[in-house]
Design an enzyme around this catalytic site. Structure first.
Site, PDB file in Angstrom:
ATOM      1  N   ASP A 106       0.669  -1.260  -0.211  1.00 30.58           N
ATOM      2  CA  ASP A 106       0.127  -0.017  -0.223  1.00 30.58           C
ATOM      3  C   ASP A 106       0.689   1.442   0.035  1.00 30.58           C
ATOM      4  O   ASP A 106       0.238   2.272  -0.053  1.00 30.58           O
ATOM      5  CB  ASP A 106      -1.020   0.058   1.164  1.00 30.58           C
ATOM      6  CG  ASP A 106      -0.308  -0.046   2.515  1.00 30.58           C
ATOM      7  OD1 ASP A 106       0.865   0.031   2.621  1.00 30.58           O
ATOM      8  OD2 ASP A 106      -0.978  -0.851   3.291  1.00 30.58           O
ATOM      9  N   HIS A 121       6.462  -7.645  -1.410  1.00 31.12           N
ATOM     10  CA  HIS A 121       5.380  -8.188  -2.433  1.00 31.12           C
ATOM     11  C   HIS A 121       5.065  -7.313  -3.279  1.00 31.12           C
ATOM     12  O   HIS A 121       3.841  -7.133  -3.581  1.00 31.12           O
ATOM     13  CB  HIS A 121       4.198  -8.569  -1.412  1.00 31.12           C
ATOM     14  CG  HIS A 121       4.586  -9.688  -0.598  1.00 31.12           C
ATOM     15  ND1 HIS A 121       3.599 -10.260   0.180  1.00 31.12           N
ATOM     16  CD2 HIS A 121       5.566 -10.642  -0.763  1.00 31.12           C
ATOM     17  CE1 HIS A 121       4.117 -11.186   0.893  1.00 31.12           C
ATOM     18  NE2 HIS A 121       5.331 -11.617   0.117  1.00 31.12           N
ATOM     19  N   GLY A 188       2.602  -7.254  12.978  1.00 29.01           N
ATOM     20  CA  GLY A 188       1.388  -7.133  12.062  1.00 29.01           C
ATOM     21  C   GLY A 188       1.247  -8.250  10.993  1.00 29.01           C
ATOM     22  O   GLY A 188       0.622  -8.163   9.935  1.00 29.01           O
TER      23      GLY A 188
HETATM   24  P1  OAD Z   1      -2.419 -11.750   7.730  1.00 29.90           P
HETATM   25  O1  OAD Z   1      -4.026 -11.297   7.297  1.00 29.90           O
HETATM   26  O2  OAD Z   1      -2.070 -13.207   7.418  1.00 29.90           O
HETATM   27  O3  OAD Z   1      -2.106 -11.202   9.158  1.00 29.90           O
HETATM   28  C1  OAD Z   1      -2.267  -9.941   9.672  1.00 29.90           C
HETATM   29  C2  OAD Z   1      -1.858 -10.228  11.040  1.00 29.90           C
HETATM   30  O4  OAD Z   1      -2.081  -8.892  11.636  1.00 29.90           O
HETATM   31  C3  OAD Z   1      -2.540 -11.095  11.934  1.00 29.90           C
HETATM   32  O5  OAD Z   1      -1.856 -11.979  12.744  1.00 29.90           O
HETATM   33  C4  OAD Z   1      -3.549  -9.966  12.958  1.00 29.90           C
HETATM   34  O6  OAD Z   1      -3.584 -10.614  14.285  1.00 29.90           O
HETATM   35  C5  OAD Z   1      -2.452  -8.758  12.796  1.00 29.90           C
HETATM   36  N1  OAD Z   1      -3.228  -7.655  13.164  1.00 29.90           N
HETATM   37  C6  OAD Z   1      -4.427  -7.176  13.001  1.00 29.90           C
HETATM   38  N2  OAD Z   1      -4.750  -5.887  13.442  1.00 29.90           N
HETATM   39  C7  OAD Z   1      -3.408  -5.486  13.902  1.00 29.90           C
HETATM   40  C8  OAD Z   1      -3.088  -4.458  14.290  1.00 29.90           C
HETATM   41  N3  OAD Z   1      -3.951  -3.258  14.366  1.00 29.90           N
HETATM   42  N4  OAD Z   1      -1.618  -4.226  14.827  1.00 29.90           N
HETATM   43  C9  OAD Z   1      -0.997  -5.203  14.857  1.00 29.90           C
HETATM   44  N5  OAD Z   1      -1.236  -6.569  14.222  1.00 29.90           N
HETATM   45  C10 OAD Z   1      -2.423  -6.551  13.807  1.00 29.90           C
HETATM   46  O7  OAD Z   1      -1.562 -10.895   6.885  1.00 29.90           O
HETATM   47  P2  OAD Z   1      -0.045 -10.706   6.155  1.00 29.90           P
HETATM   48  O8  OAD Z   1       0.691 -11.687   7.605  1.00 29.90           O
HETATM   49  O9  OAD Z   1       0.233  -9.524   5.858  1.00 29.90           O
HETATM   50  O10 OAD Z   1       0.553 -11.711   0.171  1.00 29.90           O
HETATM   51  O11 OAD Z   1      -0.118 -11.774   4.957  1.00 29.90           O
HETATM   52  C11 OAD Z   1       0.892 -12.114   4.381  1.00 29.90           C
HETATM   53  C12 OAD Z   1       0.793 -12.102   2.809  1.00 29.90           C
HETATM   54  O12 OAD Z   1      -0.423 -12.860   2.647  1.00 29.90           O
HETATM   55  C13 OAD Z   1       0.208 -10.611   1.995  1.00 29.90           C
HETATM   56  O13 OAD Z   1       1.634  -9.881   1.928  1.00 29.90           O
HETATM   57  C14 OAD Z   1      -0.675 -11.218   1.045  1.00 29.90           C
HETATM   58  C15 OAD Z   1      -1.133 -12.370   1.593  1.00 29.90           C
HETATM   59  O14 OAD Z   1      -1.628 -13.287   0.751  1.00 29.90           O
HETATM   60  C16 OAD Z   1       0.493 -11.428  -0.921  1.00 29.90           C
HETATM   61  O15 OAD Z   1      -0.659 -10.806  -1.754  1.00 29.90           O
HETATM   62  C17 OAD Z   1       1.523 -12.133  -1.888  1.00 29.90           C
END
Ligand code: OAD
Length: 252
Positions: A106, A121, A188
């Site tokens: 983003d 990514h 996050g």
């Molecule tokens: P996820 O949706 O898998 O994980 C998001 C994490 O953020 C979770 O562990 C939540 O508990 C946490 N979370 C939620 N709100 C939060 C806050 N306010 N502060 C801190 N943490 C919070 O997302 P990613 O780990 O980013 O890939 O996912 C990785 C990849 O999977 C993404 O980049 C995307 C997706 O498929 C691609 O598009 C290639």
């Protein structure tokens, strides 16, 4: 919510020369950009990744995939950096070596002022030719998806889809940062997607102090030195305040 930052952690951080941070979609949650795997609100709770975020999906239904990304682009255009993004930009100024590796597409880290950062990514606002991979800035947006003005192939967003490789330069740099840092933060992210999650493993194996900031338990939580359960937009500003206090004490 008040975030408690362990005194031992600020002490360790204040002595660090090199800090590496891996962020995921949770960091942008408070800017209104949805995460992927959170139950109810995550994108993958409502949509199927294989229908939207793969080359096969794009070949099958290019218009569906393009329109879905156009919708996400609209969300991103409306989003502003939150205090977590700003705190990470501040943190960068506090260490001789600082690197930020983000899985987020983003651009909010850069908007907040982060400089040494890797878009692991890609970036959803950039558009590339699906055939040649070159960045295209001017195109006829009335078509869905628009054709490449150079070769006529479809255009697509410059993001890494499932099954695609991470840019080699980005991957090599991220591996180098993760394996050489004193402190590694996973913030996050659910740490479920490779190779990003492997960077945290690499840092642990290389002896870094591992810190996780996340309101939920993740695959990493049991392996980290410090798991701070809370929202990044609250925890990170508290961490900066604690660290500044520690630096002031050291000067006196
Ligand atoms: P996820 O949706 O898998 O994980 C998001 C994490 O953020 C979770 O562990 C939540 O508990 C946490 N979370 C939620 N709100 C939060 C806050 N306010 N502060 C801190 N943490 C919070 O997302 P990613 O780990 O980013 O890939 O996912 C990785 C990849 O999977 C993404 O980049 C995307 C997706 O498929 C691609 O598009 C290639």
């Amino acid at each position: 919510m008040r975030a408690d930052i362990p005194g031992e952690l600020t002490k360790r951080l204040a002595a660090a020369q090199s800090v590496c941070v891996l962020t995921g979609s949770g960091v942008s949650a408070e800017s209104g950009v949805p995460t992927f795997r959170d139950a109810q609100t995550g994108l993958w709770a409502k949509f199927q990744p294989e229908e939207l975020a793969t080359m096969e999906a794009f070949q099958r239904d290019p218009s569906l995939v393009w329109e879905w990304y156009q919708w996400r682009r609209k969300l991103v255009r409306q989003a502003r950096p939150n205090p977590a993004h700003s705190a990470l930009a501040d943190l960068e100024q506090m260490f001789p070596h600082f690197s930020l590796i983000s899985q987020n597409v983003d651009g909010l880290h850069q908007a907040a002022g982060s400089r040494n950062m890797i878009e692991f990514h890609g970036n959803i606002m950039r558009t590339i030719c699906a055939d040649e991979g070159c960045v295209i800035e001017d195109y006829d947006a009335s078509e869905s998806p628009p054709p490449c003005p150079n070769c006529g192939a479809y255009l697509r967003p410059d993001v890494v889809w499932f099954g695609e490789q991470i840019d080699k330069q980005a991957l090599d740099a991220a591996i180098a940062y993760a394996s050489a840092c004193d402190v590694f933060f996973a913030i996050g992210t659910s740490a479920q997607v490779q190779p990003a999650a492997g960077l945290a493993e690499l840092a642990i194996q290389s002896g870094a102090c591992m810190v996780e900031i996340n309101p939920q338990q993740t695959l990493l939580s049991d392996r980290v030195s410090y798991a701070i359960h809370g929202n990044a937009a609250q925890v990170l500003p508290a961490l900066i305040r604690a660290l500044r206090g520690r630096f002031r004490e050291r000067k006196q």
